[in-house]
Design a protein around this motif. Structure first.
Motif, short mmCIF file in Angstrom:
data_model
loop_
_atom_site.label_atom_id
_atom_site.label_comp_id
_atom_site.label_asym_id
_atom_site.label_seq_id
_atom_site.Cartn_x
_atom_site.Cartn_y
_atom_site.Cartn_z
N ARG A 189 -32.98 46.98 -3.37
CA ARG A 189 -32.94 46.82 -4.82
C ARG A 189 -33.32 45.40 -5.23
NH1 ARG A 189 -30.11 50.53 -7.91
NH2 ARG A 189 -30.79 49.23 -9.67
N GLU A 190 -32.94 44.43 -4.45
CA GLU A 190 -33.34 43.06 -4.75
C GLU A 190 -34.84 42.86 -4.56
OE1 GLU A 190 -30.97 40.38 -2.48
OE2 GLU A 190 -29.19 40.63 -3.74
N LYS A 191 -35.41 43.57 -3.60
CA LYS A 191 -36.87 43.53 -3.44
C LYS A 191 -37.55 44.14 -4.67
CE LYS A 191 -37.18 43.94 1.62
NZ LYS A 191 -37.72 44.78 2.72
N GLU A 192 -37.02 45.28 -5.13
CA GLU A 192 -37.63 45.97 -6.26
C GLU A 192 -37.55 45.13 -7.54
OE1 GLU A 192 -37.03 50.71 -5.21
OE2 GLU A 192 -35.46 49.64 -6.30
N ARG A 193 -36.44 44.45 -7.74
CA ARG A 193 -36.24 43.67 -8.96
C ARG A 193 -36.84 42.27 -8.88
NH1 ARG A 193 -29.91 45.11 -10.35
NH2 ARG A 193 -30.22 47.35 -10.76
N GLY A 194 -37.25 41.86 -7.69
CA GLY A 194 -37.85 40.54 -7.54
C GLY A 194 -36.86 39.41 -7.40
N THR A 195 -35.57 39.74 -7.24
CA THR A 195 -34.58 38.66 -7.12
C THR A 195 -34.61 38.02 -5.76
OG1 THR A 195 -32.95 40.35 -6.54
CG2 THR A 195 -33.02 39.63 -8.84
N ILE A 196 -35.20 38.68 -4.77
CA ILE A 196 -35.32 38.06 -3.45
C ILE A 196 -36.15 36.79 -3.52
CG2 ILE A 196 -36.50 38.34 -1.22
CD1 ILE A 196 -33.86 39.58 -1.10
N GLU A 197 -37.27 36.87 -4.26
CA GLU A 197 -38.13 35.68 -4.38
C GLU A 197 -37.38 34.54 -5.07
OE1 GLU A 197 -38.98 38.71 -4.95
OE2 GLU A 197 -40.63 39.10 -3.56
N GLN A 198 -36.56 34.88 -6.06
CA GLN A 198 -35.78 33.84 -6.74
C GLN A 198 -34.78 33.18 -5.80
OE1 GLN A 198 -34.03 35.44 -10.32
NE2 GLN A 198 -35.88 36.62 -10.82
N LEU A 199 -34.19 33.99 -4.92
CA LEU A 199 -33.24 33.43 -3.96
C LEU A 199 -33.94 32.55 -2.94
CD1 LEU A 199 -30.97 36.56 -3.30
CD2 LEU A 199 -30.34 34.48 -4.54
N LEU A 200 -35.14 32.95 -2.54
CA LEU A 200 -35.83 32.20 -1.50
C LEU A 200 -36.38 30.86 -1.98
CD1 LEU A 200 -37.63 35.12 0.37
CD2 LEU A 200 -35.62 33.84 1.08
N VAL A 201 -36.64 30.72 -3.27
CA VAL A 201 -37.08 29.40 -3.77
C VAL A 201 -35.89 28.47 -3.99
CG1 VAL A 201 -39.13 30.37 -4.84
CG2 VAL A 201 -37.01 30.19 -6.18
N SER A 202 -34.68 29.01 -3.82
CA SER A 202 -33.48 28.18 -3.89
C SER A 202 -33.24 27.56 -2.51
CB SER A 202 -32.29 29.05 -4.31
OG SER A 202 -31.97 29.97 -3.29
N PRO A 203 -32.27 26.69 -2.40
CA PRO A 203 -32.01 26.06 -1.09
C PRO A 203 -31.42 27.02 -0.05
CG PRO A 203 -31.10 24.75 -2.90
CD PRO A 203 -31.50 26.05 -3.47
N LEU A 204 -31.24 28.29 -0.39
CA LEU A 204 -30.63 29.22 0.55
C LEU A 204 -31.59 29.61 1.66
CD1 LEU A 204 -28.88 31.66 -1.97
CD2 LEU A 204 -27.82 29.81 -0.67
N THR A 205 -31.07 29.76 2.87
CA THR A 205 -31.85 30.23 4.01
C THR A 205 -31.79 31.75 4.07
OG1 THR A 205 -29.97 30.17 5.52
CG2 THR A 205 -31.25 28.13 5.27
N PRO A 206 -32.70 32.40 4.82
CA PRO A 206 -32.60 33.87 4.96
C PRO A 206 -31.24 34.32 5.48
CG PRO A 206 -34.74 33.12 5.70
CD PRO A 206 -33.95 31.88 5.39
N PHE A 207 -30.64 33.55 6.36
CA PHE A 207 -29.31 33.91 6.86
C PHE A 207 -28.30 33.90 5.72
CE2 PHE A 207 -25.11 32.60 8.32
CZ PHE A 207 -24.86 33.55 9.29
N GLN A 208 -28.36 32.91 4.86
CA GLN A 208 -27.42 32.83 3.74
C GLN A 208 -27.67 33.91 2.69
OE1 GLN A 208 -28.36 28.72 2.82
NE2 GLN A 208 -26.36 28.04 3.59
#
Length: 335
Positions: free
Chosen positions: A164-183
């Motif tokens: 669902r995060e992929k569909e809504r595009g929120t994954i990209e928003q999280l990845l441009v933040s300081p968060l790592t994929p693990f986080q």
């Protein structure tokens, strides 16, 4: 079901003697329920085909005379509908035991009438049932359903959340933040563990224990700790599956291909010993196969960490491998 209940049976008594009627009279409720007598075998086959009876007991002519003479074995034909394999097996097994006991009693009575004093040789079975002395099937069934629901939720919900995060595009928003994929991924696992523990507590203390009397002979702290580990393992599997999909509908289809074999082939529906050797080896990689041993072991047998450490260790290893594989695929997709 693990016990025979209300098995409807037909009778074709060609002997019509007290001996044949006595044999039929031993097929008693609650295991059996008479469905009438028939005169023609075609009628019996038709009734079996239509499912209005489970079995036919056909007693041949001369049955009583054969038993009284004792020079040859008296036979009774039993036709059983095994479209339901478990019911058919139980019906044939129960009836065979009843007929064998009846035959032994008649043979002993014939010896007594002939003036013989010795008893027929026999083996006496004295059963001692551990852990579930009343053979209450609800204990096994409810625990199995609980573990099945935990499995489905722990795999499906994290996978659906990530997609669902992929569909809504929120994954990209999280990845441009300081968060790592693990986080990004690990909080979904933690949330699934918390939800699973709360749901398990409600199910056990609110339903299984008060309504079905399911015991807790072992440590509940250990049980909930292993449940948390199992939730982590299955959440890792769900997140790994989510990296292969981009739509929620695809998650549902992939879950069918993943969850159904895990449930059907982990020992809940059929004994592992009845499966081919190669399939038993493959099932070893199913987390549910090991969680079943832990769940039944703690709740019904009172087993502790010393007896269950190998199953717990396998679940921890599988969880680590699955979560790591999902994390690596997630990182590679978004690199």
């Amino acid at each position: 079901a693990s016990d025979l209940r209300d098995a409807r049976f037909l009778v074709r008594d060609l002997d019509g003697t007290p001996a044949s009627r006595e044999l039929v009279s031993r097929l008693l409720p609650p295991h059996y329920r008479p469905a009438g007598e028939i005169a023609r075998p075609e009628e019996a086959l038709d009734r079996l085909d239509r499912g209005s009876a489970v079995m036919l007991v056909e007693i041949p002519e001369g049955f009583s005379r054969t038993i009284d003479e004792g020079r040859q074995v008296a036979t009774v034909q039993l036709l059983v509908d095994t479209s339901s394999a478990n019911t058919g097996y139980l019906a044939s097994a129960y009836t065979a035991r009843i007929a064998a006991r009846y035959g032994a009693e008649r043979a002993q009575a014939n010896l007594s009438r002939a003036g013989a004093r010795e008893e027929l040789p026999a083996i006496e079975s004295r059963d001692r049932i551990w852990f579930n002395p009343t053979l209450d099937e609800k204990w096994f069934a409810t625990i199995a359903e609980l573990l099945t629901m935990i499995t489905v939720a722990c795999i499906l919900l994290p996978a659906a959340a990530l997609v669902r995060e992929k569909e809504r595009g929120t994954i990209e928003q999280l990845l441009v933040s300081p968060l790592t994929p693990f986080q990004v991924m690990f909080p979904k696992v933690v949330a699934m563990i918390v939800v699973t523990l709360l749901g398990t507590a409600v199910a056990y203390f609110g339903i299984l224990r008060p309504f079905y009397g399911v015991p807790s002979r072992g440590s509940l702290v250990l049980f909930f700790g292993v449940t948390a580990l199992y939730a982590f393992t299955n959440a890792g599997l769900g997140l790994l599956a989510a990296t292969f999909t981009r739509r929620t509908a695809q998650v549902g289809m992939l879950m069918l291909l993943t969850v159904m074999p895990i449930i059907m082939l982990s020992g809940i529906r059929a004994p592992l010993e009845s499966m081919p050797a190669w399939l038993q080896a493959a099932i070893w990689f199913s987390p549910l196969r090991h969680f079943l041993e832990v769940g039944y072991g703690i709740l019904l047998r009172g087993a502790g960490a010393r007896e269950l450490w190998d199953s717990v260790l396998v679940m921890a290893g599988l969880g680590t491998v699955l979560f790591t594989a999902g994390l690596l695929r997630f990182r590679r997709q978004l690199a």
